[in-house]
Design an enzyme around this catalytic site. Sequence first.
Site, mmCIF file in Angstrom:
data_model
loop_
_atom_site.group_PDB
_atom_site.id
_atom_site.type_symbol
_atom_site.label_atom_id
_atom_site.label_comp_id
_atom_site.label_asym_id
_atom_site.label_seq_id
_atom_site.Cartn_x
_atom_site.Cartn_y
_atom_site.Cartn_z
ATOM 1 N N TYR A 192 15.105 -3.721 16.874
ATOM 2 C CA TYR A 192 15.752 -2.409 16.804
ATOM 3 C C TYR A 192 14.937 -1.339 17.511
ATOM 4 O O TYR A 192 13.700 -1.328 17.417
ATOM 5 C CB TYR A 192 15.911 -1.979 15.339
ATOM 6 C CG TYR A 192 16.941 -2.768 14.576
ATOM 7 C CD1 TYR A 192 18.287 -2.674 14.900
ATOM 8 C CD2 TYR A 192 16.565 -3.589 13.521
ATOM 9 C CE1 TYR A 192 19.252 -3.389 14.182
ATOM 10 C CE2 TYR A 192 17.504 -4.303 12.795
ATOM 11 C CZ TYR A 192 18.842 -4.197 13.131
ATOM 12 O OH TYR A 192 19.777 -4.898 12.423
ATOM 13 N N LYS A 227 0.447 -6.366 -14.905
ATOM 14 C CA LYS A 227 1.703 -5.612 -14.749
ATOM 15 C C LYS A 227 2.343 -5.953 -13.407
ATOM 16 O O LYS A 227 1.691 -6.538 -12.534
ATOM 17 C CB LYS A 227 1.417 -4.117 -14.865
ATOM 18 C CG LYS A 227 0.452 -3.575 -13.827
ATOM 19 C CD LYS A 227 -0.062 -2.180 -14.183
ATOM 20 C CE LYS A 227 -1.080 -1.721 -13.153
ATOM 21 N NZ LYS A 227 -1.735 -0.453 -13.525
HETATM 22 C C1 LIG Z 1 -3.121 -0.650 -13.349
HETATM 23 C C2 LIG Z 1 -4.125 -0.164 -14.312
HETATM 24 C C3 LIG Z 1 -5.395 -0.735 -14.361
HETATM 25 C C4 LIG Z 1 -5.881 -1.771 -13.375
HETATM 26 O O1 LIG Z 1 -6.250 -1.134 -12.172
HETATM 27 P P1 LIG Z 1 -6.890 -1.973 -10.956
HETATM 28 O O2 LIG Z 1 -7.318 -0.926 -9.998
HETATM 29 O O3 LIG Z 1 -5.795 -2.823 -10.427
HETATM 30 O O4 LIG Z 1 -7.994 -2.763 -11.511
HETATM 31 C C5 LIG Z 1 -6.254 -0.319 -15.368
HETATM 32 N N1 LIG Z 1 -5.871 0.636 -16.267
HETATM 33 C C6 LIG Z 1 -4.663 1.216 -16.214
HETATM 34 C C7 LIG Z 1 -4.311 2.265 -17.214
HETATM 35 C C8 LIG Z 1 -3.751 0.861 -15.232
HETATM 36 O O5 LIG Z 1 -2.563 1.458 -15.193
#
Ligand SMILES: *Cc1c(COP(=O)(O)O)cnc(C)c1O
Length: 339
Positions: A234, A34
């Site tokens: 800044y 993702k």
């Molecule tokens: C993002 C996600 C993962 C992966 O998590 P990591 O900590 O990056 O391994 C697994 N399951 C779900 C439902 C997620 O949203």
Amino acid sequence: MHRSLITIDLAAIRHNVRRLRGLLAGAELWAVVKADGYGHGATDVGRVALEEGAAALCVATVAEALELRSALPEARILVLGDTGSADLAVVREARLELGVSTAEVPEGVPVHLKLDTGMGRWGLSEIVAPGSGVVGVMSHFASADTDSAFTAVQLARYLEATAPLAHLQRHIANSAGTLLYPDAHLDAVRCGIALYGISPFGTDAAEEGLRPALRWESSVALVKTLAPAESTGYGRRFVASRPTRIGIVPVGYADGFRRNMSGTEVVVAGARAVVIGTVSMDAIAIALPAAAEAGDRVTLVGEGVIMEEHAHVSGTIPYEIACGIVSRATRSERVIVDE
Ligand SMILES: *Cc1c(COP(=O)(O)O)cnc(C)c1O
């Protein structure tokens, strides 16, 4: 001419997939890609993960899944996030599987029922009788990285609720759960952060036998020497107390170098250098090592600088650092290497 270069080392992704699969007795590894593969490029990461034996890819949205589908026509793709408003005709056409948090299960689509065992976010409080479209039942750990007692409670709730559903694919573990709790591997594990060689524990991923896959480099665009009482950036947050050579690097928070990463370290001319003063939208200043000159490469991530360090300095988790490093045609280039 790009202001910075993001290099994704697919050989490291391959190594990490093999390393994670090596922990699994019978469970499948599902690669979570993702948010454009946590900033690493979902399609390339997904492709090599599958080549190394991952059995499925997971994303957060239908739109992410559709992008993957066009590049990877054979992949098994599961949408983890909220899919309540998904266009089912599109989902069927693209052969996607959906995580579902409601008792009403869409028809004609392979579904993974989500059970809320303690995350308190998506998921049903109680499992509903699974209809014919249900192929899996999933849950998600809230604190597998920090709290073994609560993780054990979640796992126990999950196992109890899903005991009659052993014919479905059961999956609960994220990266932290996969690394720490073999009992939670079940039929499949969903690993994201570890795939990229970043520790879910905020420590050095090398301790887990993982290799970081992202390198981020820019260069010293301008060198100047601040006289005592002169400042950079800044708010004049860095004021020189003695003559100080600084380098200006054309990367800032619009590129993902977060504003609160002031004080973190980068590498220039082979030596560590501190980011001083306020991070601007398009520039940072670094205290130059004696040997450094204009044009020298500056390694923002890589050469031993890990995202976990930047996360520590800025009070966040490396996930947010990784997702924030954006490659855009107008700013930074991303290249993929696989050797
Ligand atoms: C993002 C996600 C993962 C992966 O998590 P990591 O900590 O990056 O391994 C697994 N399951 C779900 C439902 C997620 O949203």
